[in-house]
Design a protein around this motif. Structure first.
Motif, PDB file in Angstrom:
ATOM      1  N   GLN A 123       0.837  -1.199   0.000  1.00 14.74           N
ATOM      2  CA  GLN A 123       0.000   0.000   0.000  1.00 14.74           C
ATOM      3  C   GLN A 123       0.868   1.244   0.000  1.00 14.74           C
ATOM      4  O   GLN A 123       1.921   1.281   0.633  1.00 14.74           O
ATOM      5  N   ASN A 124       0.416   2.252  -0.725  1.00 11.23           N
ATOM      6  CA  ASN A 124       1.130   3.518  -0.771  1.00 11.23           C
ATOM      7  C   ASN A 124       1.122   4.160   0.624  1.00 11.23           C
ATOM      8  O   ASN A 124       0.056   4.294   1.228  1.00 11.23           O
ATOM      9  N   PRO A 125       2.283   4.567   1.145  1.00  9.43           N
ATOM     10  CA  PRO A 125       2.334   5.189   2.480  1.00  9.43           C
ATOM     11  C   PRO A 125       1.481   6.450   2.599  1.00  9.43           C
ATOM     12  O   PRO A 125       1.079   6.830   3.705  1.00  9.43           O
ATOM     13  N   THR A 167       8.607   7.732   7.048  1.00  8.88           N
ATOM     14  CA  THR A 167       9.264   7.438   8.324  1.00  8.88           C
ATOM     15  C   THR A 167       8.170   7.373   9.378  1.00  8.88           C
ATOM     16  O   THR A 167       6.986   7.564   9.071  1.00  8.88           O
ATOM     17  N   ASN A 168       8.529   7.130  10.599  1.00  9.76           N
ATOM     18  CA  ASN A 168       7.533   7.108  11.671  1.00  9.76           C
ATOM     19  C   ASN A 168       6.954   8.489  11.945  1.00  9.76           C
ATOM     20  O   ASN A 168       5.857   8.614  12.489  1.00  9.76           O
ATOM     21  N   GLU A 169       7.719   9.523  11.593  1.00  8.45           N
ATOM     22  CA  GLU A 169       7.287  10.896  11.873  1.00  8.45           C
ATOM     23  C   GLU A 169       6.458  11.514  10.760  1.00  8.45           C
ATOM     24  O   GLU A 169       5.579  12.348  11.011  1.00  8.45           O
ATOM     25  N   LEU A 206       2.790  15.345   8.387  1.00 11.38           N
ATOM     26  CA  LEU A 206       3.276  14.953   9.704  1.00 11.38           C
ATOM     27  C   LEU A 206       2.252  14.099  10.456  1.00 11.38           C
ATOM     28  O   LEU A 206       1.053  14.423  10.486  1.00 11.38           O
ATOM     29  N   ALA A 207       2.741  13.026  11.071  1.00 11.54           N
ATOM     30  CA  ALA A 207       1.875  12.148  11.850  1.00 11.54           C
ATOM     31  C   ALA A 207       1.420  12.823  13.135  1.00 11.54           C
ATOM     32  O   ALA A 207       0.337  12.529  13.655  1.00 11.54           O
ATOM     33  N   ALA A 208       2.228  13.751  13.666  1.00  9.78           N
ATOM     34  CA  ALA A 208       1.927  14.385  14.952  1.00  9.78           C
ATOM     35  C   ALA A 208       0.655  15.226  14.913  1.00  9.78           C
ATOM     36  O   ALA A 208      -0.127  15.238  15.869  1.00  9.78           O
TER      37      ALA A 208
END
Length: 269
Positions: A150-152, A202-204, A243-245
C-alpha cells in the motif's frame, strides 16, 4: 232481447279497445330501457379512454425525467459519460474492456464517473482496475496492489486548506503521489500548481519530493468564462511533508515559497 244484444256487443268492443291501449302503453314504456342500457355502455367505455391518455402522459413524463436526470448528471460532474470513458481508454489502452460506468466520487471527494475496466489479458487473466474520471482529472485507483503493498500516502489522501489555498492529494501506484494546489487572489485571477513525485515514509512523516511542478496563472472574464492561461514555469521543485503528529501538510516550495510557511489542514468537502 235485441236491446240486450246491442249492449253486450258495445261492452265487448270497449273491452277489446282497452286491451289494445294497455299493450301499446306497455310496449311504449319498455323502449326507454334500451336507451338506458346504451347510455350505460357509453358511460362505461369513457374511463378507458381517459386511462389510456393518462398512461401516455405518465410515459412521456417518465422519459422527460430520464432525459433531465442524464443532463443534470453531466452538469454536476462536469463532463458527460462518453467523454469520461474516452479519457479512461486513453490511459488504460485501446485493448481494455469497459466493465461498468457509474456515478460516484473520486478519492478527493469530487463528483465523477467511476469506470471499471479490464486491461489487456495477462497470464492470470484480465485484472480489473477502477478509474475516477471527472472534470480535469482521470486516474486509476491504485490504493492496494496485487502484491498487497500500500502507498504510504494512503492515510493522507484528500483535501487540505491553509485558508488561502486548497491542496488536493491522491496516490499513484505504491510509491508516488499526485498533488494539485489552487489559490485565488480574487474573482478574476487564480494560480494552479500541479506536481507529482516519489513518496517516502518514516515514523514521523510521509514526504513527497517533486521536481516537475507546473505553475499556471488563469484569468477570468466578468461572466466567469476563461480568458487566458499562462504557464509561468514547469520545472518547480520542493517537498510536501505530511506529519503524523498533527496530520497537517507542510509545503516547502523551492521556487517562491508559495505557501508562506502556513501549514495545510485536512478538511472534507
Amino acid at each position: 232481447m235485441k236491446r240486450m244484444t246491442i249492449i253486450t256487443t258495445l261492452i265487448i268492443t270497449a273491452a277489446l279497445a282497452g286491451c289494445g291501449k294497455r299493450e301499446e302503453i306497455t310496449s311504449t314504456e319498455s323502449k326507454p330501457a334500451v336507451t338506458t342500457v346504451a347510455e350505460a355502455v357509453t358511460t362505461t367505455a369513457a374511463p378507458k379512454t381517459t386511462k389510456d391518455a393518462s398512461s401516455k402522459d405518465d410515459s412521456a413524463n417518465s422519459k422527460e425525467e430520464d432525459n433531465t436526470s442524464t443532463t443534470d448528471n453531466s452538469v454536476s460532474i462536469g463532463i458527460d459519460r462518453e467523454t469520461a470513458v474516452s479519457h479512461v481508454k486513453e490511459l488504460a489502452g485501446s485493448g481494455a474492456n469497459i466493465v461498468s460506468v457509474t456515478e460516484g466520487t473520486s478519492l478527493e471527494g469530487f463528483k465523477c464517473w467511476v469506470v471499471v475496466v479490464e486491461p489487456v489479458t495477462t497470464e492470470n487473466g484480465p485484472d480489473r482496475v477502477t478509474y475516477y474520471s471527472g472534470y480535469q482529472f482521470c486516474y486509476p485507483d491504485n490504493r492496494v496492489q496485487a502484491d498487497g503493498q500500500q502507498n504510504p500516502l494512503m492515510n493522507y489522501i484528500g483535501n487540505y486548506s491553509n485558508g488561502r489555498a486548497i491542496m488536493y492529494v491522491s496516490c499513484i501506484g505504491t510509491d508516488q503521489a499526485s498533488i494539485v494546489i489552487t489559490w485565488s487572489g480574487n474573482a478574476a485571477d487564480s494560480s494552479v500548481w500541479t506536481m507529482s513525485g516519489n513518496v517516502t515514509a518514516t515514523n514521523e512523516a510521509v514526504t513527497v519530493t517533486y521536481n516537475n511542478c507546473t505553475k499556471e496563472s488563469v484569468s477570468y472574464a466578468g461572466d466567469g468564462s476563461n480568458m487566458s492561461n499562462t504557464i509561468e514555469y514547469s520545472d518547480g521543485s520542493g517537498t510536501i511533508e505530511f506529519l503524523a503528529a498533527d496530520n497537517k501538510a507542510y509545503w516547502y516550495d523551492s521556487v517562491e515559497n508559495a505557501s508562506g510557511g502556513v501549514p495545510f489542514s485536512y478538511y472534507n468537502e
